[in-house]
Write an enzyme that holds these catalytic residues in place. Structure first.
Site: not given
Ligand code: 46X
Length: 326
Positions: A33, A214
């Site tokens: 992430d 992201d």
């Protein structure tokens, strides 16, 4: 040494991508992430009611980092918290021998029910580590000195496994040129500024868009004006309060979406912007482009990333992002 780890879609809609990571000798399915900086795992510290169906990290008191705690809340409201251990973590053949492993004592129900995710592997900047009283380093920061180049490159794919390369750029994974832009690290994320956009074959609108890359976010979240301009070109598109965003007939042929980054045109294929059918009506689909609201920064999640090769470079100078077409 360098390394590559694959990232496999969690479900038929690429909601998240999971990678197999060895944490203290246990293989965990984790989301790499770039939007967060904590490496946390489901663990033996949690009540078994929270961990059933998950791989868990066996917290060994001899490896505990005294007095350290962590707590993280994500954009979708899910959250986790716990204690910190120092252990060996292996990713794609690369080893961090004393990696801070954030062992959960509690995880929110949204994350408990996602049995295919045993933890989150943060790749944002260590400056936003949630660990108290002292921040800890990400895996990337720990292994960076051993890499040929201080970078990792992300190749997420549409309904197919992709890869994260650490330490090298793989020329077989992209076409054309790489366009680099500087990163603004003040918020600890891979933040950059795009300079414009176009919908379908339309003209380019010049406007600055502050955004973060992201990999842990599913969709492409943009300013309201940009999103309205996009769906103005989608017949029968509408905002659904019940679905929480723009929907349209699944049979729609969606226009491409182009964003200007570093003077280059980065095209998101219209096909990739048809995210998934709604739960209530399978002939109605939820858009992959949605309004980000007023958090001040757009979120370039998987819908954007899955047609790109994105290089995240953090060497001695200003960190940079590199963009190329897959
Ligand atoms: N929302 C959200 C989010 C994000 N922007 N990056 N990672 C996220 N999550 C990881 C686990 C749950 C959500």
């Amino acid at each position: 040494p360098n390394g590559t780890v694959s990232a496999t879609p969690l479900d038929a809609y690429d909601t998240e991508y999971v990678s197999q990571i060895d944490v203290g000798g246990t293989t965990m399915n984790m989301v790499l992430d770039t939007g967060s900086a904590d490496l946390w795992v489901f663990s033996s510290l949690q009540p078994s009611s929270q961990t059933s169906g998950h791989n868990i990290y066996k917290a060994d008191s001899s490896k505990k980092v005294s007095g350290a705690t962590w707590e993280i809340v994500y954009g979708d409201g899910s959250e986790a918290s716990g204690a910190v251990y120092s252990d060996k973590v292996v990713v794609g053949g690369m080893t961090a021998t004393s990696q801070a492993v954030e062992a959960a004592t509690s995880v929110s129900s949204q994350l408990q029910v996602e049995k295919a995710i045993d933890g989150i592997f943060g790749l944002a900047f260590s400056s936003i580590s949630s660990v108290e009283p002292n921040k800890v380093k990400t895996f990337f920061d720990n292994v960076k000195p051993s890499l040929a180049f201080p970078l990792f490159a992300v190749t997420l794919k549409y309904h197919a496994p992709g890869t994260y390369d650490f330490g090298f750029i793989d020329k077989s994974k992209y076409t054309g040129n790489i366009t680099y832009v500087d990163v603004n690290t003040t918020q600890g994320a891979w933040e950059f500024t795009a300079s414009g956009y176009a919908v379908g074959s339309g003209s380019t609108t010049t406007t600055n868009i502050n955004a973060v890359i992201d990999t842990g976010a599913t969709l492409l979240y943009l300013p309201t004006a940009v999103v309205k301009a996009y769906y103005a070109k989608v017949p029968k598109a509408q905002v659904s309060r019940t679905e929480g965003g723009y929907i349209f007939p699944c049979s729609t042929t969606l226009p491409d979406f182009t964003v200007i980054i570093g003077g280059s045109k980065q095209v998101v294929p219209g096909k990739y912007i048809n995210y998934a059918p709604t739960k209530t009506d399978p002939t109605t689909c939820f858009g992959g482009i949605q309004k980000v609201g007023d958090i001040g920064v757009s979120i370039f999640g998987d819908i954007f990333l899955k047609s790109k090769y994105v290089i995240h470079e953090a060497g001695s100078g200003t960190p940079r992002l590199g963009f190329a077409q897959q």
